[in-house]
Design an enzyme around this catalytic site. Structure first.
Site, PDB file in Angstrom:
ATOM      1  N   GLU A  80       0.836  -1.206   0.000  1.00  0.00           N
ATOM      2  CA  GLU A  80       0.000   0.000   0.000  1.00  0.00           C
ATOM      3  C   GLU A  80       0.872   1.257   0.000  1.00  0.00           C
ATOM      4  OE1 GLU A  80      -0.130  -2.495   2.067  1.00  0.00           O
ATOM      5  OE2 GLU A  80      -2.067  -3.465   1.740  1.00  0.00           O
ATOM      6  N   TRP A 207      14.694 -38.883 -17.947  1.00  0.00           N
ATOM      7  CA  TRP A 207      13.615 -38.064 -17.443  1.00  0.00           C
ATOM      8  C   TRP A 207      12.287 -38.487 -18.024  1.00  0.00           C
ATOM      9  CZ3 TRP A 207      14.997 -35.620 -13.299  1.00  0.00           C
ATOM     10  CH2 TRP A 207      16.311 -35.188 -13.160  1.00  0.00           C
ATOM     11  N   LEU A 330       6.080 -42.786  -0.090  1.00  0.00           N
ATOM     12  CA  LEU A 330       5.910 -41.687   0.869  1.00  0.00           C
ATOM     13  C   LEU A 330       4.701 -40.820   0.496  1.00  0.00           C
ATOM     14  CD1 LEU A 330       6.921 -40.210   3.351  1.00  0.00           C
ATOM     15  CD2 LEU A 330       8.608 -39.042   1.933  1.00  0.00           C
TER      16      LEU A 330
HETATM   17  N1  LIG Z   1       8.824 -39.203 -11.643  1.00  0.00           N
HETATM   18  C1  LIG Z   1       8.803 -38.617 -10.482  1.00  0.00           C
HETATM   19  O1  LIG Z   1       8.165 -37.569 -10.318  1.00  0.00           O
HETATM   20  C2  LIG Z   1       9.521 -39.234  -9.350  1.00  0.00           C
HETATM   21  C3  LIG Z   1      10.046 -40.488  -9.464  1.00  0.00           C
HETATM   22  N2  LIG Z   1      10.662 -41.062  -8.413  1.00  0.00           N
HETATM   23  C4  LIG Z   1      11.113 -42.432  -8.575  1.00  0.00           C
HETATM   24  O2  LIG Z   1      10.385 -43.226  -7.646  1.00  0.00           O
HETATM   25  C5  LIG Z   1      11.192 -44.288  -7.172  1.00  0.00           C
HETATM   26  C6  LIG Z   1      11.204 -44.250  -5.651  1.00  0.00           C
HETATM   27  O3  LIG Z   1       9.885 -44.333  -5.177  1.00  0.00           O
HETATM   28  P1  LIG Z   1       9.566 -44.734  -3.676  1.00  0.00           P
HETATM   29  O4  LIG Z   1      10.245 -46.001  -3.362  1.00  0.00           O
HETATM   30  O5  LIG Z   1       8.109 -44.700  -3.519  1.00  0.00           O
HETATM   31  O6  LIG Z   1      10.343 -43.580  -2.899  1.00  0.00           O
HETATM   32  P2  LIG Z   1       9.968 -42.507  -1.780  1.00  0.00           P
HETATM   33  O7  LIG Z   1      10.591 -41.204  -2.148  1.00  0.00           O
HETATM   34  O8  LIG Z   1       8.531 -42.489  -1.511  1.00  0.00           O
HETATM   35  O9  LIG Z   1      10.715 -43.096  -0.558  1.00  0.00           O
HETATM   36  C7  LIG Z   1      10.166 -44.090   0.310  1.00  0.00           C
HETATM   37  C8  LIG Z   1      10.955 -44.055   1.560  1.00  0.00           C
HETATM   38  O10 LIG Z   1      10.590 -42.933   2.333  1.00  0.00           O
HETATM   39  C9  LIG Z   1      10.949 -43.149   3.672  1.00  0.00           C
HETATM   40  N3  LIG Z   1       9.844 -42.876   4.591  1.00  0.00           N
HETATM   41  C10 LIG Z   1       9.963 -42.195   5.748  1.00  0.00           C
HETATM   42  N4  LIG Z   1       8.807 -42.114   6.386  1.00  0.00           N
HETATM   43  C11 LIG Z   1       7.920 -42.746   5.634  1.00  0.00           C
HETATM   44  C12 LIG Z   1       6.545 -42.988   5.799  1.00  0.00           C
HETATM   45  N5  LIG Z   1       5.872 -42.554   6.872  1.00  0.00           N
HETATM   46  N6  LIG Z   1       5.918 -43.664   4.856  1.00  0.00           N
HETATM   47  C13 LIG Z   1       6.593 -44.094   3.766  1.00  0.00           C
HETATM   48  N7  LIG Z   1       7.894 -43.888   3.548  1.00  0.00           N
HETATM   49  C14 LIG Z   1       8.561 -43.230   4.489  1.00  0.00           C
HETATM   50  C15 LIG Z   1      11.421 -44.587   3.754  1.00  0.00           C
HETATM   51  O11 LIG Z   1      12.824 -44.462   3.625  1.00  0.00           O
HETATM   52  P3  LIG Z   1      13.871 -45.484   4.266  1.00  0.00           P
HETATM   53  O12 LIG Z   1      13.681 -46.752   3.482  1.00  0.00           O
HETATM   54  O13 LIG Z   1      15.166 -44.834   4.029  1.00  0.00           O
HETATM   55  O14 LIG Z   1      13.512 -45.654   5.700  1.00  0.00           O
HETATM   56  C16 LIG Z   1      10.800 -45.204   2.517  1.00  0.00           C
HETATM   57  O15 LIG Z   1      11.477 -46.342   2.101  1.00  0.00           O
HETATM   58  C17 LIG Z   1      12.561 -44.091  -7.776  1.00  0.00           C
HETATM   59  O16 LIG Z   1      12.684 -44.933  -8.877  1.00  0.00           O
HETATM   60  C18 LIG Z   1      12.541 -42.640  -8.232  1.00  0.00           C
HETATM   61  O17 LIG Z   1      13.364 -42.468  -9.367  1.00  0.00           O
HETATM   62  C19 LIG Z   1      10.798 -40.434  -7.224  1.00  0.00           C
HETATM   63  C20 LIG Z   1      10.309 -39.163  -7.057  1.00  0.00           C
HETATM   64  C21 LIG Z   1       9.611 -38.468  -8.110  1.00  0.00           C
HETATM   65  N1  LIG Z   2      12.000 -37.956 -12.866  1.00  0.00           N
HETATM   66  C1  LIG Z   2      11.492 -36.726 -12.816  1.00  0.00           C
HETATM   67  C2  LIG Z   2      11.459 -35.998 -11.614  1.00  0.00           C
HETATM   68  N2  LIG Z   2      11.972 -36.520 -10.478  1.00  0.00           N
HETATM   69  C3  LIG Z   2      12.193 -35.753  -9.260  1.00  0.00           C
HETATM   70  O1  LIG Z   2      13.229 -34.824  -9.445  1.00  0.00           O
HETATM   71  C4  LIG Z   2      14.340 -35.176  -8.627  1.00  0.00           C
HETATM   72  C5  LIG Z   2      15.635 -34.827  -9.294  1.00  0.00           C
HETATM   73  O2  LIG Z   2      15.861 -33.454  -9.126  1.00  0.00           O
HETATM   74  P1  LIG Z   2      17.259 -32.756  -9.493  1.00  0.00           P
HETATM   75  O3  LIG Z   2      18.367 -33.688  -9.067  1.00  0.00           O
HETATM   76  O4  LIG Z   2      17.276 -31.490  -8.734  1.00  0.00           O
HETATM   77  O5  LIG Z   2      17.246 -32.532 -10.969  1.00  0.00           O
HETATM   78  C6  LIG Z   2      14.137 -36.644  -8.386  1.00  0.00           C
HETATM   79  O6  LIG Z   2      14.788 -37.149  -7.278  1.00  0.00           O
HETATM   80  C7  LIG Z   2      12.677 -36.709  -8.196  1.00  0.00           C
HETATM   81  O7  LIG Z   2      12.281 -36.216  -6.933  1.00  0.00           O
HETATM   82  N3  LIG Z   2      10.905 -34.759 -11.626  1.00  0.00           N
HETATM   83  C8  LIG Z   2      10.392 -34.211 -12.777  1.00  0.00           C
HETATM   84  O8  LIG Z   2       9.892 -33.076 -12.753  1.00  0.00           O
HETATM   85  N4  LIG Z   2      10.452 -34.898 -13.916  1.00  0.00           N
HETATM   86  C9  LIG Z   2      10.965 -36.142 -14.008  1.00  0.00           C
HETATM   87  O9  LIG Z   2      10.968 -36.701 -15.084  1.00  0.00           O
END
Ligand SMILES: NC(=O)C1=CN([C@@H]2O[C@H](COP(=O)(O)OP(=O)(O)OC[C@H]3O[C@@H](n4cnc5c(N)ncnc54)[C@H](OP(=O)(O)O)[C@@H]3O)[C@@H](O)[C@H]2O)C=CC1
Ligand SMILES: Nc1c(N[C@@H]2O[C@H](COP(=O)(O)O)[C@@H](O)[C@H]2O)[nH]c(=O)[nH]c1=O
Length: 598
Positions: A80, A207, A330
């Site tokens: 403002e 990606w 997660l």
């Molecule tokens: N395309 C995308 O947008 C994305 C893709 N990915 C891909 O997904 C895959 C991983 O997926 P995901 O295994 O589901 O990974 P998450 O990122 O969901 O990790 C799961 C882990 O989170 C931790 N955790 C802590 N608290 C909790 C809770 N309350 N509930 C559940 N988990 C908890 C545990 O870690 P710990 O085992 O250490 O105890 C668990 O094993 C990879 O291949 C990655 O490349 C991941 C993110 C984004």
């Molecule tokens: N694969 C995937 C994503 N993945 C997310 O991006 C993280 C990687 O980030 P950085 O290392 O900062 O480039 C990876 O761990 C996951 O959380 N994100 C997206 O927008 N598009 C994609 O295809």
């Protein structure tokens, strides 16, 4: 792409302003400038850490914009003040448009003083401040200085102002959700293939989405206080999670890991650009915790690692908005705990297949499509070759109403002392004070338009039917009859609400202005003809009465006292009248209601 953009409105949207001096031209201008204020309020996103977004547009009486300003960061010059400085003498007699009521949290009233000293005549406000200790302060201060203040949704109501108000809600959604849930605003973002995979069966994900989409993710990170991933994503992707968007703000990185079975070397342990916090289960891998600490990583232990406790913790650390970039495991846990407010899904036109390939959200325990979570206010944007689908998982909370303070209640009913008052809650008819409910089985006799008396089975029957009374349409008459003959107050309420939703055209046009009066008349009859109810009401003298409805924020007090409690207020007013303490006379039933009108 701007994440918040001003959409142009076509001329087909007819403005049906309910405010009598708010003609179509003024309404369109007010709405457009409020949207502009909301748009500029968002300008600091990515440059500074997330904060309440304020924008101000100053226009002359003839509608020309002469000044604008937005709050750049906490503790910087209010929007403002900037707008008044930009407009200088041109703001005299003009209108200020604010997307949100100024905070004035330090009691210095800088924003209000700037507008008053600038000679602004009229202030239009998109929404009241969502924090209850600040809400209404600036509106009151401006009005007390003789400035005309119009709050959208209260003083100005139309289709156009509703849309403009939504823009204001969206631009401050983090603040609104945070205030309502006492948790940081959480956005779940993921990138998936057309066949719903976030990685291949082997876990490879770089990606899925295009460069353009990933650039937008950098922007999303820049708008957040923190980015969260789970342990698996750290192990699998070794992400950096930095905001390479050209802005200056960097979110903190948070890793949730129960096992702490994480790599010794990882990009996230490189603290040169931004810090990382690892959140884990108490006692997990103490030696690894030491290693992390030696690298400068902060480790926080929880007895049980669940997203809600973690979010409450970060709320208490002051975080406003958080971006979840985890995998499906997660993400499912976060959604189940109710901490996710919004979703950004990037859908890439690719197919990867794979039986074991992960999907964006893991197990939610749902078995039927009827259990699906529907997104609200869904937006579709094409980003390069991808489609971005975004929407809220929870409705934007209505924080505007608030239970009247004891001081305010004192004005309604002098038996209520501002210093020593107790609160009596009532809601269900079987509660100790359940007879105060409109659903209590106490028929009332009320005169109709011809002066003939008719019996209504409950106050609720009378109230619901009167939404349609006097409307010249055979179907409206039918609604009245159906509600009147409903077997129970619940049924009367159900029919009344349903018809109001399905056929708003049948609702009497003055309903918003008349509903308090209608309720007052029915309550007055109920508490006059049943002596034991009258005694019960009088026996509560000195106490604040609150209808403890968690849903009805107009008649009830809401879940956390955020409701207006008009039913409680009316009962207190009646009590006062029965005790002979009110100045309103029996002959003038509505005169005592003036203080109750919102
Ligand atoms: N395309 C995308 O947008 C994305 C893709 N990915 C891909 O997904 C895959 C991983 O997926 P995901 O295994 O589901 O990974 P998450 O990122 O969901 O990790 C799961 C882990 O989170 C931790 N955790 C802590 N608290 C909790 C809770 N309350 N509930 C559940 N988990 C908890 C545990 O870690 P710990 O085992 O250490 O105890 C668990 O094993 C990879 O291949 C990655 O490349 C991941 C993110 C984004
Ligand atoms: N694969 C995937 C994503 N993945 C997310 O991006 C993280 C990687 O980030 P950085 O290392 O900062 O480039 C990876 O761990 C996951 O959380 N994100 C997206 O927008 N598009 C994609 O295809």
């Amino acid at each position: 792409m701007a994440l918040f953009s001003l959409k142009a409105y076509g001329p087909s949207l007819i403005c049906m302003a309910s405010f009598k001096n708010h003609n179509n031209g003024t309404c369109a201008l007010d709405s457009a400038y409020i949207r502009r204020a909301a748009e500029i309020a968002d300008k600091s996103a990515g440059f500074t850490s997330p904060h309440p977004n304020f924008g101000c547009v100053l226009a002359t009486a003839s509608g020309n914009i002469v000044g604008e300003g937005f709050l750049y960061a906490q503790g910087t010059k209010p929007a403002e003040v900037q707008a008044v400085e930009a407009a200088s003498e041109h703001c005299y007699g003009g209108t200020a448009y604010l997307n949100m009521e100024p905070g004035d949290c330090h009691g210095d009233h800088t924003a209000v003083s700037a507008l008053v000293q600038g000679g602004v005549k009229r202030v239009v406000i998109g929404m009241r401040h969502p924090l209850s200790h600040l809400r209404g302060n600036a509106v009151r201060a401006l009005r007390s200085q003789g400035v005309q203040v119009y709050v959208l949704g209260e003083d100005l109501k139309s289709k156009l102002t509703e849309e403009a108000q939504k823009a204001c809600f969206h631009v401050n959604a983090p603040l609104i959700f945070r205030a309502a849930s006492q948790l940081p605003f959480s956005v779940l973002k993921f990138a998936m293939t057309l066949d719903g995979k976030i990685a291949t069966s082997s876990g490879h994900a770089a990606w899925i989405s295009s460069k353009q989409s990933r650039n937008l993710v950098f922007e999303l990170r820049g708008r957040s206080d923190a980015v969260i991933v789970g342990g698996n994503t750290v192990r699998r992707d070794n992400p950096r999670l930095t905001a390479r968007h050209g802005g200056e703000h960097m979110p903190v990185r948070i890793v949730l890991s129960q096992t702490l079975d994480l790599p010794e070397e990882a990009n996230l342990w490189d603290m040169s650009e931004v810090s990382t916090i690892v959140v884990t289960q108490r006692g997990a891998r103490r030696s690894f915790q030491k290693l992390l600490t030696s690298k400068g990583v902060e480790v926080v232990e929880f007895d049980i690692l669940n997203p809600r406790d973690v979010m409450e913790y970060f709320h208490d650390r002051g975080y406003l908005s958080i971006l979840w970039e985890c995998g499906g495991t997660l993400a499912a846990s976060a959604i189940s705990s109710g901490v996710i407010h919004k979703v950004y899904a990037f859908v890439a036109p690719k197919i990867i297949g794979g039986k074991g390939a992960p999907s964006p959200v893991g197990e939610l325990g749902m078995v039927e499509m009827s259990q699906a979570l529907d997104l609200i206010d869904v937006c579709y944007n094409q980003i390069g070759p991808d489609m971005l689908i975004s929407g809220f998982l929870q409705p934007i909370p209505d924080l505007t109403p608030v239970i009247p303070s004891v001081d305010e209640t004192f004005a309604i009913d002098p038996t209520v002392s501002p210093y020593e008052s107790s609160i009596i809650f009532f809601y269900k008819t079987w509660d100790p004070y359940g007879a105060f409910s409109n659903f209590s089985p106490h028929p009332i006799q009320m005169p109709d338009g011809n002066g003939d008396y008719a019996t209504w089975l409950s106050v609720e029957h009378y109230y619901q039917a009167h939404k349609f009374v006097g409307v010249n349409d055979p179907f409206a008459h039918k609604c009245v009859e159906r509600i009147k003959s409903a077997k129970s107050p619940e049924e009367a309420a159900r029919i009344g609400r349903l018809m109001q939703r399905q056929r708003p055209d049948l609702v009497r046009p003055d309903w918003d202005n008349m509903k308090i009066e209608v309720m007052y008349r029915a309550l007055k009859c109920k508490f006059s003809i049943y002596p034991h109810l009258n005694n019960m009401l009088i026996s509560t003298s000195g106490s604040v009465l609150v209808e403890a409805s968690p849903h009805d924020l107009f008649w009830g007090g809401g879940r956390d006292g955020e409701g207006l409690n008009y039913l409680g207020r009316l009962l207190m007013q009646l009590r006062s009248e029965f005790l002979g303490e009110s100045s309103s006379s029996d002959n003038d039933e509505s005169s005592g209601l003036t203080s109750l009108h919102p």
